[in-house]
Motif scaffolding. Structure first.
Motif, PDB file in Angstrom:
ATOM      1  N   GLY A 251       0.800  -1.226   0.000  1.00  0.00           N
ATOM      2  CA  GLY A 251       0.000   0.000   0.000  1.00  0.00           C
ATOM      3  C   GLY A 251       0.821   1.258   0.000  1.00  0.00           C
ATOM      4  N   LEU A 252       2.128   1.151  -0.335  1.00  0.00           N
ATOM      5  CA  LEU A 252       3.003   2.318  -0.303  1.00  0.00           C
ATOM      6  C   LEU A 252       2.828   3.226  -1.514  1.00  0.00           C
ATOM      7  CD1 LEU A 252       6.290   0.598   0.962  1.00  0.00           C
ATOM      8  CD2 LEU A 252       4.568   1.828   2.296  1.00  0.00           C
ATOM      9  N   ASP A 253       2.072   2.768  -2.502  1.00  0.00           N
ATOM     10  CA  ASP A 253       1.847   3.597  -3.689  1.00  0.00           C
ATOM     11  C   ASP A 253       0.665   4.549  -3.509  1.00  0.00           C
ATOM     12  OD1 ASP A 253       0.071   1.499  -3.547  1.00  0.00           O
ATOM     13  OD2 ASP A 253      -0.038   1.202  -5.717  1.00  0.00           O
ATOM     14  N   ARG A 254      -0.002   4.465  -2.368  1.00  0.00           N
ATOM     15  CA  ARG A 254      -1.140   5.349  -2.119  1.00  0.00           C
ATOM     16  C   ARG A 254      -0.654   6.684  -1.556  1.00  0.00           C
ATOM     17  NH1 ARG A 254      -4.842   2.267   1.854  1.00  0.00           N
ATOM     18  NH2 ARG A 254      -2.789   1.824   2.758  1.00  0.00           N
ATOM     19  N   PRO A 255      -1.485   7.725  -1.623  1.00  0.00           N
ATOM     20  CA  PRO A 255      -1.091   9.035  -1.091  1.00  0.00           C
ATOM     21  C   PRO A 255      -0.749   8.961   0.396  1.00  0.00           C
ATOM     22  CG  PRO A 255      -3.041   9.239  -2.458  1.00  0.00           C
ATOM     23  CD  PRO A 255      -2.799   7.779  -2.292  1.00  0.00           C
ATOM     24  N   LEU A 256       0.184   9.820   0.818  1.00  0.00           N
ATOM     25  CA  LEU A 256       0.653   9.818   2.206  1.00  0.00           C
ATOM     26  C   LEU A 256      -0.490  10.094   3.184  1.00  0.00           C
ATOM     27  CD1 LEU A 256       3.123   9.739   4.112  1.00  0.00           C
ATOM     28  CD2 LEU A 256       3.338  12.198   3.784  1.00  0.00           C
ATOM     29  N   ALA A 257      -1.358  11.041   2.858  1.00  0.00           N
ATOM     30  CA  ALA A 257      -2.458  11.396   3.761  1.00  0.00           C
ATOM     31  C   ALA A 257      -3.409  10.226   3.964  1.00  0.00           C
ATOM     32  CB  ALA A 257      -3.211  12.602   3.215  1.00  0.00           C
ATOM     33  N   VAL A 258      -3.683   9.476   2.902  1.00  0.00           N
ATOM     34  CA  VAL A 258      -4.582   8.324   2.997  1.00  0.00           C
ATOM     35  C   VAL A 258      -3.975   7.253   3.904  1.00  0.00           C
ATOM     36  CG1 VAL A 258      -5.678   6.461   1.698  1.00  0.00           C
ATOM     37  CG2 VAL A 258      -5.619   8.776   0.757  1.00  0.00           C
ATOM     38  N   ARG A 259      -2.689   7.009   3.720  1.00  0.00           N
ATOM     39  CA  ARG A 259      -2.028   5.995   4.543  1.00  0.00           C
ATOM     40  C   ARG A 259      -1.962   6.423   6.010  1.00  0.00           C
ATOM     41  NH1 ARG A 259       3.286   5.426   3.029  1.00  0.00           N
ATOM     42  NH2 ARG A 259       3.256   7.036   1.438  1.00  0.00           N
ATOM     43  N   TYR A 260      -1.749   7.730   6.251  1.00  0.00           N
ATOM     44  CA  TYR A 260      -1.714   8.201   7.635  1.00  0.00           C
ATOM     45  C   TYR A 260      -3.065   8.026   8.310  1.00  0.00           C
ATOM     46  CZ  TYR A 260      -2.008  11.296  11.609  1.00  0.00           C
ATOM     47  OH  TYR A 260      -2.246  11.788  12.872  1.00  0.00           O
ATOM     48  N   LEU A 261      -4.122   8.421   7.638  1.00  0.00           N
ATOM     49  CA  LEU A 261      -5.458   8.306   8.228  1.00  0.00           C
ATOM     50  C   LEU A 261      -5.797   6.846   8.522  1.00  0.00           C
ATOM     51  CD1 LEU A 261      -7.434  10.934   6.104  1.00  0.00           C
ATOM     52  CD2 LEU A 261      -6.678  11.134   8.491  1.00  0.00           C
ATOM     53  N   GLU A 262      -5.408   5.956   7.634  1.00  0.00           N
ATOM     54  CA  GLU A 262      -5.657   4.537   7.873  1.00  0.00           C
ATOM     55  C   GLU A 262      -4.843   4.031   9.062  1.00  0.00           C
ATOM     56  OE1 GLU A 262      -5.268   0.220   5.576  1.00  0.00           O
ATOM     57  OE2 GLU A 262      -4.790   2.093   4.528  1.00  0.00           O
ATOM     58  N   TRP A 263      -3.590   4.474   9.120  1.00  0.00           N
ATOM     59  CA  TRP A 263      -2.714   4.035  10.213  1.00  0.00           C
ATOM     60  C   TRP A 263      -3.200   4.537  11.568  1.00  0.00           C
ATOM     61  CZ3 TRP A 263       0.854   7.338  12.990  1.00  0.00           C
ATOM     62  CH2 TRP A 263       1.648   6.654  13.900  1.00  0.00           C
ATOM     63  N   ILE A 264      -3.495   5.831  11.680  1.00  0.00           N
ATOM     64  CA  ILE A 264      -3.908   6.383  12.967  1.00  0.00           C
ATOM     65  C   ILE A 264      -5.278   5.854  13.363  1.00  0.00           C
ATOM     66  CG2 ILE A 264      -5.048   8.476  12.106  1.00  0.00           C
ATOM     67  CD1 ILE A 264      -2.752   8.149  15.185  1.00  0.00           C
ATOM     68  N   GLY A 265      -6.150   5.600  12.378  1.00  0.00           N
ATOM     69  CA  GLY A 265      -7.453   5.016  12.696  1.00  0.00           C
ATOM     70  C   GLY A 265      -7.319   3.622  13.269  1.00  0.00           C
ATOM     71  N   ASN A 266      -6.433   2.814  12.688  1.00  0.00           N
ATOM     72  CA  ASN A 266      -6.195   1.471  13.218  1.00  0.00           C
ATOM     73  C   ASN A 266      -5.496   1.531  14.574  1.00  0.00           C
ATOM     74  OD1 ASN A 266      -7.337   0.278  10.944  1.00  0.00           O
ATOM     75  ND2 ASN A 266      -5.379   0.138   9.870  1.00  0.00           N
ATOM     76  N   ALA A 267      -4.563   2.493  14.739  1.00  0.00           N
ATOM     77  CA  ALA A 267      -3.831   2.594  16.000  1.00  0.00           C
ATOM     78  C   ALA A 267      -4.767   2.925  17.157  1.00  0.00           C
ATOM     79  CB  ALA A 267      -2.746   3.664  15.881  1.00  0.00           C
ATOM     80  N   VAL A 268      -5.757   3.760  16.914  1.00  0.00           N
ATOM     81  CA  VAL A 268      -6.731   4.086  17.958  1.00  0.00           C
ATOM     82  C   VAL A 268      -7.466   2.837  18.427  1.00  0.00           C
ATOM     83  CG1 VAL A 268      -8.877   5.337  18.404  1.00  0.00           C
ATOM     84  CG2 VAL A 268      -7.012   6.473  17.199  1.00  0.00           C
ATOM     85  N   GLN A 269      -7.626   1.876  17.525  1.00  0.00           N
ATOM     86  CA  GLN A 269      -8.303   0.624  17.859  1.00  0.00           C
ATOM     87  C   GLN A 269      -7.335  -0.449  18.368  1.00  0.00           C
ATOM     88  OE1 GLN A 269     -11.081  -0.573  14.677  1.00  0.00           O
ATOM     89  NE2 GLN A 269     -10.761   1.456  13.765  1.00  0.00           N
ATOM     90  N   GLY A 270      -6.062  -0.082  18.550  1.00  0.00           N
ATOM     91  CA  GLY A 270      -5.084  -1.022  19.072  1.00  0.00           C
ATOM     92  C   GLY A 270      -4.322  -1.798  18.016  1.00  0.00           C
ATOM     93  N   ASP A 271      -4.551  -1.492  16.749  1.00  0.00           N
ATOM     94  CA  ASP A 271      -3.858  -2.173  15.661  1.00  0.00           C
ATOM     95  C   ASP A 271      -2.744  -1.272  15.152  1.00  0.00           C
ATOM     96  OD1 ASP A 271      -2.995  -3.639  13.522  1.00  0.00           O
ATOM     97  OD2 ASP A 271      -4.832  -3.422  12.337  1.00  0.00           O
ATOM     98  N   LEU A 272      -1.472  -1.641  15.423  1.00  0.00           N
ATOM     99  CA  LEU A 272      -0.329  -0.835  15.014  1.00  0.00           C
ATOM    100  C   LEU A 272       0.249  -1.275  13.676  1.00  0.00           C
ATOM    101  CD1 LEU A 272       1.503  -0.536  18.457  1.00  0.00           C
ATOM    102  CD2 LEU A 272       0.028   1.151  17.346  1.00  0.00           C
ATOM    103  N   GLY A 273      -0.417  -2.179  13.010  1.00  0.00           N
ATOM    104  CA  GLY A 273       0.046  -2.610  11.703  1.00  0.00           C
ATOM    105  C   GLY A 273       0.806  -3.919  11.762  1.00  0.00           C
ATOM    106  N   VAL A 274       1.403  -4.275  10.625  1.00  0.00           N
ATOM    107  CA  VAL A 274       2.127  -5.536  10.483  1.00  0.00           C
ATOM    108  C   VAL A 274       3.559  -5.241  10.072  1.00  0.00           C
ATOM    109  CG1 VAL A 274       2.256  -7.734   9.245  1.00  0.00           C
ATOM    110  CG2 VAL A 274       0.029  -6.765   9.850  1.00  0.00           C
ATOM    111  N   SER A 275       4.509  -5.876  10.717  1.00  0.00           N
ATOM    112  CA  SER A 275       5.917  -5.681  10.398  1.00  0.00           C
ATOM    113  C   SER A 275       6.221  -6.168   8.990  1.00  0.00           C
ATOM    114  CB  SER A 275       6.787  -6.430  11.410  1.00  0.00           C
ATOM    115  OG  SER A 275       8.123  -6.498  10.981  1.00  0.00           O
TER     116      SER A 275
END
Length: 317
Positions: free
Chosen positions: A58-82
C-alpha cells in the motif's frame, strides 16, 4: 466543576499533542531514504519487483490516505504488520516493551527513594555542610553523561571486582527478571544520573515549602519539628514532587536506549535499531507512538496528582 473542566482540558490537550506527534512521526519515517519495499527485496531487485511489493504494502497510495488509515487502526489497538517479520507490530514489541518497562520501573523506584532522602536532607538545612556536600555531589553526577557512568560501573564492578556481568545476557526463552544480577548495572547507570538531578529539584521544592505560611505557623504554635515536617511540610511538597517524578519517569523511559545498547539489554532500543536498519516503518511508527503515549500519559497523571493534593491548584483550575 472547575476541576472537572481542568481535567477534561488536560486530557484533550494530551490527545491533541499525541495526534501532533503521530503526524510528525509518520511523516518523518516516510521521508527516510528508501522504503520498506526496497529494504525487503534488497539491492538486486528490479523496478518492476519493487513496484509490485510497494503496491502490495500500500506504499503507492497518497501519504495522507495511509496516515489516516494508520492512525485510525492505532486508535483501535492495531499498530500494523511488520514488513520484516510479517507479524503484528503489537506482538513484536510486547516483550521488549515489558523488558524496557521493567528497567524503567526499577530505576524510577530507586530514584524516588534516593532523591527524596537526599533532597529532604539538603533542603531542610540549606547552606549547611551536608547541603553543600550533597549538592556538590549531585552537581558532579549530573555533569557526567550516562554512557560514561555506565562505562565506569562496568570497569569497576565487572572488570576490576568481577562481581557483576558486563552484558545483560538473558537465558533462551527467559526474561531479564530470571537473572536479577544483569539488571543491577543498567539500573544503577540510570539511577545515578536521575537521582542526582531529582535530588536538586526536591531540595528546591523543600526549601520553598519550608517557608510557607502554614509551616511557619505550625512552628510558632510550638509543634515539634518532626510533626511540622510530617503534617505540614511533606504534604506541601507532594504535588510538585509528583510532577517532577512523573516527568523524570518519562525521561527515563525515553532515555533507556543508550543504556540498553551499552549493556546489550533486550529492550525496545534493539527493536528500534532493527526497524530503522531494515526500514520497517510499521514497527518504527508503532514503537514511537507507544513511547509518546506513555510519556504524555505520565505527564497528565502528574498534573492530576498535583491537582488532587494541592488546594491552590484546584482553586486555580
Amino acid at each position: 466543576m472547575r476541576a472537572l473542566v481542568f481535567v477534561l482540558r488536560r486530557l484533550l490537550a494530551a490527545a491533541g499533542t499525541l495526534l501532533a506527534v503521530s503526524v510528525v512521526l509518520f511523516a518523518g519515517s516516510e521521508v527516510l531514504p528508501g522504503d520498506a519495499a526496497s529494504a525487503s527485496l534488497g539491492i538486486n531487485a528490479t523496478a518492476e519487483q519493487t513496484a509490485l511489493v510497494r503496491a502490495e504494502l500500500g506504499l503507492d497510495r497518497p501519504l495522507a490516505v495511509r496516515y489516516l488509515e494508520w492512525i485510525g487502526n492505532a486508535v483501535q489497538g492495531d499498530l500494523g504488520v511488520s514488513v520484516l517479520e510479517r507479524a503484528p507490530v503489537a506482538e513484536i514489541v510486547a516483550i521488549p516493551l515489558a523488558d524496557t518497562a521493567l528497567l524503567t520501573l526499577l530505576a524510577a523506584l530507586a530514584t524516588i527513594v534516593i532523591a527524596t532522602a537526599l533532597g529532604l536532607a539538603a533542603g531542610l538545612r540549606p547552606g549547611s555542610r551536608i547541603d553543600r556536600l550533597l549538592s556538590g555531589g549531585a552537581l558532579v553526577a549530573v555533569s557526567i553523561p550516562q554512557f560514561v557512568i555506565a562505562g565506569l560501573l562496568v570497569l569497576l564492578f565487572s572488570s576490576v571486582l568481577g562481581w557483576l556481568p558486563a552484558v545483560s545476557l538473558v537465558p533462551a526463552g527467559g526474561a531479564p527478571i530470571d537473572r536479577p544480577e544483569i539488571l543491577i548495572l543498567p539500573v544503577a547507570s540510570l539511577t545515578i544520573f536521575a537521582a542526582a538531578w531529582a535530588s536538586r529539584l526536591i531540595r528546591a521544592i523543600v526549601i520553598d515549602a519550608n517557608t510557607a505560611p502554614n509551616v511557619e505557623a505550625a512552628r510558632l504554635a510550638g509543634l515539634p519539628e518532626r510533626q511540622v515536617i510530617r503534617r505540614h511540610l511533606i504534604p506541601a511538597t507532594i504535588g510538585p514532587a509528583a510532577q517532577a517524578y512523573a516527568w523524570l519517569a518519562s525521561a527515563l523511559f525515553g532515555g533507556t536506549a543508550v543504556i540498553e545498547q551499552i549493556f546489550n539489554y533486550p529492550g525496545l532500543s534493539e527493536t528500534l535499531v532493527n526497524a530503522v536498519r531494515h526500514h520497517d516503518t510499521p514497527v518504527l511508527e508503532g514503537v514511537g507512538l507507544l513511547l509518546a503515549g506513555i510519556i504524555i500519559g505520565s505527564l497528565v497523571i502528574a498534573d492530576l496528582i498535583g491537582l488532587l493534593v494541592n488546594p491552590k491548584l484546584r482553586t486555580a483550575a
